[in-house]
Design an enzyme around this catalytic site. Structure first.
Site, short mmCIF file in Angstrom:
data_model
loop_
_atom_site.label_atom_id
_atom_site.label_comp_id
_atom_site.label_asym_id
_atom_site.label_seq_id
_atom_site.Cartn_x
_atom_site.Cartn_y
_atom_site.Cartn_z
N ARG A 14 39.48 -19.97 19.92
CA ARG A 14 40.91 -20.30 20.77
C ARG A 14 41.74 -21.38 20.86
O ARG A 14 42.50 -21.41 19.82
CB ARG A 14 40.50 -19.81 22.31
CG ARG A 14 41.55 -19.69 23.24
CD ARG A 14 42.57 -20.75 23.58
NE ARG A 14 41.95 -21.60 24.47
CZ ARG A 14 42.51 -22.67 24.68
NH1 ARG A 14 43.69 -23.08 24.37
NH2 ARG A 14 41.79 -23.48 25.62
N GLU A 15 41.03 -22.40 21.31
CA GLU A 15 41.66 -23.72 21.03
C GLU A 15 41.59 -24.01 19.50
O GLU A 15 42.62 -24.69 19.03
CB GLU A 15 40.80 -25.01 21.75
CG GLU A 15 41.21 -26.34 21.71
CD GLU A 15 42.64 -26.55 22.36
OE1 GLU A 15 42.75 -26.55 23.43
OE2 GLU A 15 43.40 -27.12 21.64
N ASP A 94 39.89 -16.28 31.31
CA ASP A 94 40.17 -17.81 31.74
C ASP A 94 41.68 -17.79 31.97
O ASP A 94 42.50 -17.55 30.97
CB ASP A 94 39.69 -18.75 30.61
CG ASP A 94 38.27 -18.92 30.55
OD1 ASP A 94 37.62 -18.51 31.35
OD2 ASP A 94 37.79 -19.62 29.55
N ARG A 134 38.02 -17.36 35.98
CA ARG A 134 38.32 -18.74 35.97
C ARG A 134 39.87 -19.27 36.12
O ARG A 134 40.77 -18.71 35.49
CB ARG A 134 38.04 -19.35 34.85
CG ARG A 134 37.85 -20.81 34.73
CD ARG A 134 38.48 -21.48 33.43
NE ARG A 134 39.47 -21.34 33.16
CZ ARG A 134 40.44 -21.79 32.03
NH1 ARG A 134 39.43 -22.78 31.20
NH2 ARG A 134 41.34 -21.65 31.78
N SER A 136 42.46 -22.59 35.90
CA SER A 136 42.58 -24.03 35.15
C SER A 136 44.08 -24.35 35.15
O SER A 136 44.85 -23.62 35.11
CB SER A 136 42.02 -23.84 33.77
OG SER A 136 42.35 -25.14 33.13
N HIS A 195 37.85 -29.45 30.23
CA HIS A 195 38.34 -29.21 28.93
C HIS A 195 39.43 -30.34 28.22
O HIS A 195 40.05 -30.84 29.23
CB HIS A 195 39.44 -27.94 28.94
CG HIS A 195 40.23 -27.67 27.77
ND1 HIS A 195 39.61 -26.67 26.70
CD2 HIS A 195 41.30 -28.39 27.09
CE1 HIS A 195 40.56 -26.81 25.73
NE2 HIS A 195 41.48 -27.55 25.93
N HIS A 197 41.15 -33.11 25.65
CA HIS A 197 41.47 -33.31 24.17
C HIS A 197 41.24 -34.88 24.08
O HIS A 197 40.67 -35.84 24.73
CB HIS A 197 43.24 -33.07 24.17
CG HIS A 197 43.43 -31.51 24.26
ND1 HIS A 197 43.70 -31.06 22.94
CD2 HIS A 197 43.31 -30.63 25.00
CE1 HIS A 197 43.88 -29.79 23.03
NE2 HIS A 197 43.56 -29.55 24.36
N HIS A 291 17.72 -53.60 8.83
CA HIS A 291 17.63 -52.35 9.48
C HIS A 291 16.43 -51.44 8.62
O HIS A 291 15.67 -50.76 9.22
CB HIS A 291 18.85 -51.67 9.33
CG HIS A 291 19.90 -52.14 10.48
ND1 HIS A 291 20.58 -51.27 11.12
CD2 HIS A 291 20.53 -53.49 10.36
CE1 HIS A 291 21.44 -52.03 11.76
NE2 HIS A 291 21.32 -53.34 11.36
C1 HCA Z 1 46.43 -24.31 25.80
C2 HCA Z 1 46.20 -25.27 26.84
C3 HCA Z 1 44.79 -25.92 26.96
C4 HCA Z 1 44.09 -24.95 28.11
C5 HCA Z 1 42.71 -25.55 28.56
C6 HCA Z 1 42.22 -24.62 29.42
C7 HCA Z 1 44.74 -27.12 27.60
O1 HCA Z 1 46.61 -24.53 24.75
O2 HCA Z 1 46.69 -23.18 26.36
O3 HCA Z 1 42.44 -23.31 29.82
O4 HCA Z 1 41.47 -25.12 30.55
O5 HCA Z 1 44.40 -28.05 26.77
O6 HCA Z 1 45.34 -27.59 28.46
O7 HCA Z 1 44.17 -25.87 25.88
CU CU Z 2 43.73 -27.49 25.20
#
Ligand code: HCA
Ligand code: CU
Length: 391
Positions: A14-15, A94, A134, A136, A195, A197, A291
């Site tokens: 997904r991501e 989600d 879920r 988010s 989640h 980045h 080392h």
């Molecule tokens: C996206 C955003 C997401 C969602 C993360 C989540 C983000 O690309 O849709 O669902 O918890 O970074 O906010 O990846």
């Molecule tokens: Cu993301």
């Protein structure tokens, strides 16, 4: 702390599909899902079935694989999307919506109260569908925490399974994540997902801080691929947790990590970074003489991760001017050459002199060792050239 009972939500499908170079064919998606399942992740998240016609087929296909991992898909906060997700046969849905003023003003244009109303409809529907649920909030770190808590208390009251903090722009630091997740932990009794980045290199540390603060689920992707420079890397999270206590990740098939990293790297046309956690080519290579000596006596002196637990081996680099005689002696022993400590020290000196002039190869070192051995045993001395030809 949830360190001994956390779950990984693996989002390469997904991501990871949002990484600029990613274009996974259905066959590749099956291969990735199967490897992740063999590795033992608890969840696999796949692209929204509403993204494209093929995405829908792929979502149905992964959901029907009969994996041990639960299959989740990821949709916007509206009823239509939720219905399509459920029709795909996934184990969980989600749902995500932006809550920062940036996203409220420039993306979907909804107020927090409108978002609460919308989510009420969506979860009203989902809770009768026998799927994990879920919710988010995209860009959580630039949202007003009180907005997020209010929203989550509303869905908590509806009985959803999990709420998620998403550091969409990679702005959070571990202290901030710890604080936000700890406060959220006081406000809801659902599971909590993180989640994060990696725009400023904090994604692994932030995920770890979230777990320490009471999060139960962490999103990862193989090599960290995702939008821009991606999210928490699966291997990096594993390394972080293993360093804390190897038992935390004993539930995973760790030697499969290198295969996952290599396979996904090849599919998206990148190399595994040289400095990657666990699988980078120099991750278990020791160089300086001090080392090398200590590592030869006891690897734990300079290694917190045991390469053998990941199906990998350590390497001691000796052909350079920082080398030490203990490492050179070890190499002679590997080659079954009997040389005195004095001879080894002399060769070490030669290596240092030669490598002050130019970069040396292991072949040259081996030739020096062989010559010293053969010379004193009356055998032919090998020139560097013949050694290379034989190699
Ligand atoms: C996206 C955003 C997401 C969602 C993360 C989540 C983000 O690309 O849709 O669902 O918890 O970074 O906010 O990846
Ligand atoms: Cu993301």
């Amino acid at each position: 702390m949830s360190l001994d009972q956390f779950s990984i939500i693996e989002s390469t499908l997904r991501e990871g599909e949002q990484f600029v170079n990613a274009f996974f064919s259905p066959t590749q998606k099956i291969q990735i899902a199967q490897m992740l399942d063999d590795f033992g992740v608890e969840y696999i998240e796949v692209t929204s079935p509403l993204a494209s016609p093929q995405s829908r087929k792929d979502c149905e296909m992964i959901a029907a694989m009969g994996l041990n991992a639960k299959v989740l898909t990821h949709v916007r906060c509206n009823l239509e999307d939720a219905k399509v997700a459920v029709e795909c046969g996934v184990d969980g849905v989600d749902v995500v919506i932006g809550t920062s003023s940036y996203l409220r003003d420039f993306s979907h244009g909804k107020s927090i109260d409108e978002i609460i109303d919308l989510s009420r409809d969506v979860f009203e529907y989902l809770k009768d569908q026998n799927v994990e649920t879920r919710f988010s909030t995209e860009d959580s770190l630039r949202s007003d925490p009180e907005d997020i808590f209010r929203l989550y208390e509303a869905v908590n009251a509806q009985g959803i399974d999990r709420v998620g903090i998403a550091d969409t722009v990679g702005i959070g630091n571990p202290r901030q994540i710890y604080e936000l997740v700890s406060n959220l932990r006081q406000r809801v009794d659902t599971d909590i997902e993180f989640h994060g980045h990696n725009d400023t290199g904090c994604a692994i540390a932030n995920a770890f801080a979230a777990l320490e603060a009471g999060a139960t689920h962490v999103d990862t992707s193989v090599l960290g691929i995702g939008e821009r420079n991606g999210i928490t890397a699966l291997g990096g999270l594993v390394a972080r947790l293993y360093a804390e206590d190897a038992q935390y990740v004993a539930k995973y098939n760790l030697p499969l990590l290198i295969k996952l990293d290599k396979t996904v790297a090849r599919m998206v046309g990148v190399d595994i970074p040289f400095n990657n956690y666990i699988t980078g080519f120099s991750a278990f290579t020791h160089k300086a003489g001090i080392h090398a000596k200590a590592v030869l006596n006891n690897p734990s002196t300079y290694e917190i991760l045991k390469p053998e637990d990941f199906g990998l081996t350590r390497y001691i680099h000796i052909a350079h001017r920082l080398t030490g005689w203990n490492a050179v002696k070890d190499r002679a022993e590997q080659l079954n050459l009997t040389l005195s400590d004095e001879e080894i020290k002399h060769i070490t000196h030669q290596i240092k002199q030669l490598s002050d002039e130019a970069m040396l190869t292991l072949d040259v070192v081996d030739t020096l060792l062989l010559n010293a051995h053969n010379g004193k045993n009356g055998n032919d001395v090998v020139t560097q050239q013949t050694a290379e030809q034989e190699a």
